[in-house]
Design a protein around this motif. Sequence first.
Motif, PDB file in Angstrom:
ATOM      1  N   MET A   1      56.678  47.642   3.680  1.00  0.00           N
ATOM      2  CA  MET A   1      57.631  48.533   3.065  1.00  0.00           C
ATOM      3  C   MET A   1      59.032  47.952   3.229  1.00  0.00           C
ATOM      4  O   MET A   1      59.302  47.234   4.173  1.00  0.00           O
ATOM      5  N   GLU A   2      59.886  48.318   2.271  1.00  0.00           N
ATOM      6  CA  GLU A   2      61.280  47.918   2.367  1.00  0.00           C
ATOM      7  C   GLU A   2      62.163  49.143   2.156  1.00  0.00           C
ATOM      8  O   GLU A   2      61.737  50.138   1.564  1.00  0.00           O
ATOM      9  N   PHE A   3      63.382  49.090   2.666  1.00  0.00           N
ATOM     10  CA  PHE A   3      64.351  50.152   2.497  1.00  0.00           C
ATOM     11  C   PHE A   3      65.453  49.655   1.588  1.00  0.00           C
ATOM     12  O   PHE A   3      65.970  48.558   1.776  1.00  0.00           O
ATOM     13  N   VAL A   4      65.814  50.468   0.609  1.00  0.00           N
ATOM     14  CA  VAL A   4      66.928  50.168  -0.279  1.00  0.00           C
ATOM     15  C   VAL A   4      67.884  51.351  -0.192  1.00  0.00           C
ATOM     16  O   VAL A   4      67.472  52.501  -0.388  1.00  0.00           O
ATOM     17  N   ALA A   5      69.129  51.085   0.129  1.00  0.00           N
ATOM     18  CA  ALA A   5      70.109  52.169   0.252  1.00  0.00           C
ATOM     19  C   ALA A   5      70.231  52.917  -1.074  1.00  0.00           C
ATOM     20  O   ALA A   5      70.287  52.307  -2.141  1.00  0.00           O
ATOM     21  N   PRO A   6      70.258  54.237  -1.016  1.00  0.00           N
ATOM     22  CA  PRO A   6      70.348  55.019  -2.252  1.00  0.00           C
ATOM     23  C   PRO A   6      71.762  55.007  -2.831  1.00  0.00           C
ATOM     24  O   PRO A   6      72.739  54.723  -2.141  1.00  0.00           O
ATOM     25  N   ASN A   7      71.856  55.337  -4.093  1.00  0.00           N
ATOM     26  CA  ASN A   7      73.124  55.550  -4.774  1.00  0.00           C
ATOM     27  C   ASN A   7      73.629  56.924  -4.310  1.00  0.00           C
ATOM     28  O   ASN A   7      73.014  57.942  -4.582  1.00  0.00           O
ATOM     29  N   LEU A   8      74.728  56.968  -3.592  1.00  0.00           N
ATOM     30  CA  LEU A   8      75.252  58.222  -3.048  1.00  0.00           C
ATOM     31  C   LEU A   8      76.244  58.919  -3.968  1.00  0.00           C
ATOM     32  O   LEU A   8      76.724  59.997  -3.660  1.00  0.00           O
ATOM     33  N   THR A   9      76.540  58.313  -5.118  1.00  0.00           N
ATOM     34  CA  THR A   9      77.558  58.879  -6.005  1.00  0.00           C
ATOM     35  C   THR A   9      77.020  60.082  -6.775  1.00  0.00           C
ATOM     36  O   THR A   9      75.848  60.434  -6.694  1.00  0.00           O
ATOM     37  N   SER A  10      77.923  60.693  -7.551  1.00  0.00           N
ATOM     38  CA  SER A  10      77.582  61.900  -8.313  1.00  0.00           C
ATOM     39  C   SER A  10      76.908  61.603  -9.653  1.00  0.00           C
ATOM     40  O   SER A  10      76.669  62.520 -10.441  1.00  0.00           O
ATOM     41  N   HIS A  11      76.585  60.348  -9.911  1.00  0.00           N
ATOM     42  CA  HIS A  11      75.848  60.022 -11.134  1.00  0.00           C
ATOM     43  C   HIS A  11      74.512  60.766 -11.104  1.00  0.00           C
ATOM     44  O   HIS A  11      73.977  61.026 -10.029  1.00  0.00           O
ATOM     45  N   PRO A  12      73.948  61.120 -12.267  1.00  0.00           N
ATOM     46  CA  PRO A  12      72.666  61.835 -12.272  1.00  0.00           C
ATOM     47  C   PRO A  12      71.542  61.152 -11.481  1.00  0.00           C
ATOM     48  O   PRO A  12      70.612  61.810 -11.040  1.00  0.00           O
ATOM     49  N   HIS A  13      71.622  59.843 -11.268  1.00  0.00           N
ATOM     50  CA  HIS A  13      70.636  59.143 -10.443  1.00  0.00           C
ATOM     51  C   HIS A  13      71.051  59.114  -8.968  1.00  0.00           C
ATOM     52  O   HIS A  13      70.289  58.666  -8.122  1.00  0.00           O
ATOM     53  N   GLY A  14      72.271  59.547  -8.669  1.00  0.00           N
ATOM     54  CA  GLY A  14      72.790  59.484  -7.307  1.00  0.00           C
ATOM     55  C   GLY A  14      72.428  60.704  -6.476  1.00  0.00           C
ATOM     56  O   GLY A  14      72.090  61.765  -6.993  1.00  0.00           O
ATOM     57  N   SER A  36      60.797  54.469  10.199  1.00  0.00           N
ATOM     58  CA  SER A  36      61.473  53.173  10.134  1.00  0.00           C
ATOM     59  C   SER A  36      62.854  53.232   9.486  1.00  0.00           C
ATOM     60  O   SER A  36      63.480  52.198   9.279  1.00  0.00           O
ATOM     61  N   SER A  37      63.365  54.416   9.201  1.00  0.00           N
ATOM     62  CA  SER A  37      64.682  54.548   8.572  1.00  0.00           C
ATOM     63  C   SER A  37      65.761  53.924   9.450  1.00  0.00           C
ATOM     64  O   SER A  37      65.767  54.108  10.671  1.00  0.00           O
ATOM     65  N   ILE A  38      66.687  53.210   8.825  1.00  0.00           N
ATOM     66  CA  ILE A  38      67.790  52.611   9.564  1.00  0.00           C
ATOM     67  C   ILE A  38      68.975  53.565   9.683  1.00  0.00           C
ATOM     68  O   ILE A  38      69.935  53.275  10.380  1.00  0.00           O
ATOM     69  N   MET A  39      68.896  54.702   9.043  1.00  0.00           N
ATOM     70  CA  MET A  39      69.953  55.717   9.122  1.00  0.00           C
ATOM     71  C   MET A  39      69.967  56.314  10.532  1.00  0.00           C
ATOM     72  O   MET A  39      68.909  56.614  11.082  1.00  0.00           O
ATOM     73  N   PRO A  71      63.070  54.500  -5.506  1.00  0.00           N
ATOM     74  CA  PRO A  71      62.830  55.122  -4.206  1.00  0.00           C
ATOM     75  C   PRO A  71      63.437  54.305  -3.069  1.00  0.00           C
ATOM     76  O   PRO A  71      63.433  53.076  -3.110  1.00  0.00           O
ATOM     77  N   SER A  72      63.967  55.001  -2.072  1.00  0.00           N
ATOM     78  CA  SER A  72      64.579  54.304  -0.935  1.00  0.00           C
ATOM     79  C   SER A  72      63.540  53.534  -0.127  1.00  0.00           C
ATOM     80  O   SER A  72      63.806  52.459   0.373  1.00  0.00           O
ATOM     81  N   ILE A  76      57.347  46.303  -0.880  1.00  0.00           N
ATOM     82  CA  ILE A  76      58.162  45.117  -1.130  1.00  0.00           C
ATOM     83  C   ILE A  76      57.799  44.568  -2.503  1.00  0.00           C
ATOM     84  O   ILE A  76      56.631  44.449  -2.852  1.00  0.00           O
ATOM     85  N   GLY A  77      58.824  44.275  -3.284  1.00  0.00           N
ATOM     86  CA  GLY A  77      58.614  43.756  -4.635  1.00  0.00           C
ATOM     87  C   GLY A  77      58.480  44.839  -5.687  1.00  0.00           C
ATOM     88  O   GLY A  77      58.246  44.532  -6.849  1.00  0.00           O
TER      89      GLY A  77
END
Length: 82
Positions: A1-14, A36-39, A71-72, A76-77
């Motif tokens: 598994m990999e972690f990708v930081a989410p878009n935190l902005t107010s965009h509809p995908h954020g 395993s969250s790095i937060m 997804p956060s 992988i890949g």
Amino acid sequence: MEFVAPNLTSHPHGVTGTLDEDAFVVRLGAGRVHVSSIMPWEGVSRMTEADMRSVYRFLRTLPPVDIDRGPSYREIGWQPGS
């Protein structure tokens, strides 16, 4: 598994585009979901409600960014549509 930081902005995908302030506060207060969250969830979940609301309101001042990170936590890949 990999972690990708989410878009935190107010965009509809954020994050702040999909969660209202109350839901954001509930999510932060809930703490760690993925082991395993790095937060630093232990510290974040102990913030006061006023501080959580301040973070949300600050994030809402940022310009929306038109990017769907997917997804956060994902395999992988991972690619959109997979």
